[in-house]
Design an enzyme around this catalytic site. Structure first.
Site, short mmCIF file in Angstrom:
data_model
loop_
_atom_site.label_atom_id
_atom_site.label_comp_id
_atom_site.label_asym_id
_atom_site.label_seq_id
_atom_site.Cartn_x
_atom_site.Cartn_y
_atom_site.Cartn_z
N ALA A 73 0.86 -1.33 0.14
CA ALA A 73 -0.04 0.08 -0.08
C ALA A 73 0.76 1.32 -0.14
O ALA A 73 0.32 2.23 -0.34
CB ALA A 73 -0.98 -0.08 1.16
N GLN A 95 0.31 -6.26 -3.43
CA GLN A 95 -0.69 -6.44 -2.62
C GLN A 95 -1.83 -5.44 -2.86
O GLN A 95 -2.97 -5.61 -2.07
CB GLN A 95 -0.28 -6.33 -1.05
CG GLN A 95 0.90 -7.46 -1.02
CD GLN A 95 1.49 -6.90 0.43
OE1 GLN A 95 1.25 -7.48 1.42
NE2 GLN A 95 2.68 -6.47 0.25
N HIS A 133 -4.02 -9.78 -3.80
CA HIS A 133 -5.27 -9.48 -3.19
C HIS A 133 -6.57 -9.01 -4.10
O HIS A 133 -7.50 -8.51 -3.51
CB HIS A 133 -5.14 -8.48 -2.22
CG HIS A 133 -4.02 -9.04 -0.89
ND1 HIS A 133 -3.43 -8.03 -0.14
CD2 HIS A 133 -3.61 -10.05 -0.88
CE1 HIS A 133 -2.51 -8.77 0.68
NE2 HIS A 133 -2.61 -9.98 0.19
N CYS A 187 -22.12 -17.68 -5.70
CA CYS A 187 -22.01 -18.54 -6.81
C CYS A 187 -20.69 -18.34 -7.63
O CYS A 187 -20.34 -19.07 -8.78
CB CYS A 187 -23.23 -18.10 -7.69
SG CYS A 187 -23.18 -16.60 -8.50
N ASN A 215 11.32 1.24 2.04
CA ASN A 215 10.00 1.64 2.88
C ASN A 215 10.44 2.60 3.77
O ASN A 215 11.52 2.86 4.20
CB ASN A 215 9.51 0.33 3.59
CG ASN A 215 8.28 0.15 4.27
OD1 ASN A 215 7.19 0.31 3.07
ND2 ASN A 215 7.90 0.09 5.24
P1 NAD Z 1 0.75 -1.73 5.27
O1 NAD Z 1 -0.39 -0.68 5.36
O2 NAD Z 1 0.78 -2.82 5.99
O3 NAD Z 1 2.21 -1.13 4.92
C1 NAD Z 1 2.60 -0.14 4.09
C2 NAD Z 1 3.88 0.15 4.34
O4 NAD Z 1 4.33 1.36 3.64
C3 NAD Z 1 3.83 1.03 5.79
O5 NAD Z 1 5.37 0.30 6.57
C4 NAD Z 1 4.46 2.40 5.56
O6 NAD Z 1 5.17 2.88 6.64
C5 NAD Z 1 4.95 2.34 4.12
N1 NAD Z 1 4.90 3.73 3.48
C6 NAD Z 1 3.50 4.54 3.30
N2 NAD Z 1 3.78 5.40 2.14
C7 NAD Z 1 5.01 5.12 1.83
C8 NAD Z 1 5.72 5.74 0.99
N3 NAD Z 1 5.52 7.01 0.16
N4 NAD Z 1 7.03 5.46 0.67
C9 NAD Z 1 7.66 4.20 1.17
N5 NAD Z 1 7.12 3.60 2.13
C10 NAD Z 1 5.90 3.95 2.45
O7 NAD Z 1 0.47 -2.19 3.72
P2 NAD Z 1 0.89 -3.40 3.09
O8 NAD Z 1 2.08 -3.99 3.17
O9 NAD Z 1 0.43 -3.47 1.51
O10 NAD Z 1 -0.32 -4.65 3.61
C11 NAD Z 1 -0.86 -5.21 2.88
C12 NAD Z 1 -2.47 -4.74 2.91
O11 NAD Z 1 -2.79 -3.53 2.35
C13 NAD Z 1 -3.03 -5.66 1.85
O12 NAD Z 1 -4.18 -6.53 2.10
C14 NAD Z 1 -3.39 -4.55 0.76
O13 NAD Z 1 -4.62 -5.26 -0.19
C15 NAD Z 1 -3.82 -3.51 1.44
N6 NAD Z 1 -3.88 -2.06 0.98
C16 NAD Z 1 -4.01 -1.68 -0.28
C17 NAD Z 1 -4.40 -0.32 -0.85
C18 NAD Z 1 -4.17 -0.14 -2.30
O14 NAD Z 1 -4.55 -0.81 -3.14
N7 NAD Z 1 -3.76 1.22 -2.40
C19 NAD Z 1 -4.38 0.50 0.32
C20 NAD Z 1 -4.54 -0.01 1.58
C21 NAD Z 1 -4.13 -1.38 2.00
#
Ligand code: NAD
Length: 260
Positions: free
Chosen positions: A30, A107, A125, A136, A223
């Site tokens: 995300a 993800q 996801h 269904c 990150n």
């Molecule tokens: P998460 O929220 O667990 O982690 C996101 C990470 O990215 C955090 O550690 C955060 O500090 C870091 N981060 C945030 N902005 C950043 C940036 N600009 N540059 C660098 N790092 C940054 O998300 P994840 O690990 O993807 O967890 C998985 C879940 O989140 C999945 O289920 C996914 O489907 C879902 N999700 C997706 C979206 C989307 O499609 N945009 C949005 C929210 C959540």
């Protein structure tokens, strides 16, 4: 041994590793989309700061209280409608176009990698382009949901009459098996895995870096906060993906072109 961010030295090192990769793969979370205005889940400004995921993001919540579930998804869908790819998405597309990445495993459910021009995207996801019926198995366009919500109704399946949901993986649901198997296969065969914007807290996606490292890949993690797998990475870049990734991609593609 990790080298903590001393940009631009780390940019040089990461660009060099990417330029030498033959079957590179990116794994995104995300965090790659926050600079497009889409909040992540777990950071202090994330979606779970104000909403309890057990009430809006589980299959049982969808069945138990669809009104609450759809109040949350209505907001997510309208945020997504205005979202555009940011420089991090474009940098990943450029790395694929330059022959450095063979795939992006994501993800995310927002479709912004495809909008930026990435061609081989493995969505672990699901996605918010489609609606799906958990009863269904029908899958169709997301407009089935948005139109129903705009009419003040909850969306029902045109085939079996049960309620439909966005085609995303909710807690308590399994990942799409074909996508996970494909992701595992590319991670077993890659020589470099670049992780961008993931807390690496959600399994099974968070197992993929270990799969890649076990099969000999170099790991780069970008990150803005530490992750539990930083100790496995050759390079850890701490910063905003949309700022850090573009100069790395540019250098890597230039170096790759210069040896062609
Ligand atoms: P998460 O929220 O667990 O982690 C996101 C990470 O990215 C955090 O550690 C955060 O500090 C870091 N981060 C945030 N902005 C950043 C940036 N600009 N540059 C660098 N790092 C940054 O998300 P994840 O690990 O993807 O967890 C998985 C879940 O989140 C999945 O289920 C996914 O489907 C879902 N999700 C997706 C979206 C989307 O499609 N945009 C949005 C929210 C959540």
């Amino acid at each position: 041994m990790s080298i903590f961010s001393e940009i631009p030295r780390d940019i040089e090192i990461a660009a060099g590793l990417l330029a030498n990769a033959h079957r590179g793969v990116a794994l995104t979370g995300a965090g790659v989309s926050t600079e497009s205005g889409l909040p992540d889940f777990r950071s202090p400004q994330g979606l779970w700061a104000n909403v309890n995921p057990l009430e809006v993001a589980t299959l049982s919540a969808f069945r138990r209280s669809p009104e609450k579930f759809y109040a949350f998804y209505r907001t997510r869908l309208s945020m997504l409608a205005g979202a555009r790819p940011n420089p991090a998405h474009h940098a990943l597309a450029d790395l694929e176009g330059g022959g450095i990445l063979q795939a992006v495993i994501t993800q995310n459910v927002d479709g912004l990698h495809q909008a930026a021009g990435s061609r081989h995207v493995v969505e672990l996801h699901g996605n918010l382009r489609e609606a799906a019926c958990p009863d269904c198995g029908w899958v169709g366009p997301i407009q089935v949901i948005t139109e129903a919500l705009n009419d003040g109704r909850l969306p029902d399946c045109g085939r079996c009459g049960h309620r439909v949901k966005p085609n995303v993986v909710l807690f308590e649901e399994l990942l799409p098996l074909a996508a996970y198997h494909e992701a595992e296969a590319v991670c077993r065969s890659t020589d470099l895995l670049l992780v961008v914007g993931s807390s690496l807290a959600v399994t099974p996606a968070a197992w993929l870096p270990e799969v890649a490292c076990k099969h000999g890949a170099v790991l780069i993690i970008l990150n803005d906060e530490p992750t539990p797998l930083d100790h496995l990475a050759r390079v850890v870049l701490r910063g905003r993906a949309g700022q850090v990734l573009p100069p790395i991609a540019e250098q890597a593609v230039q170096r790759r072109e210069s040896v062609r």
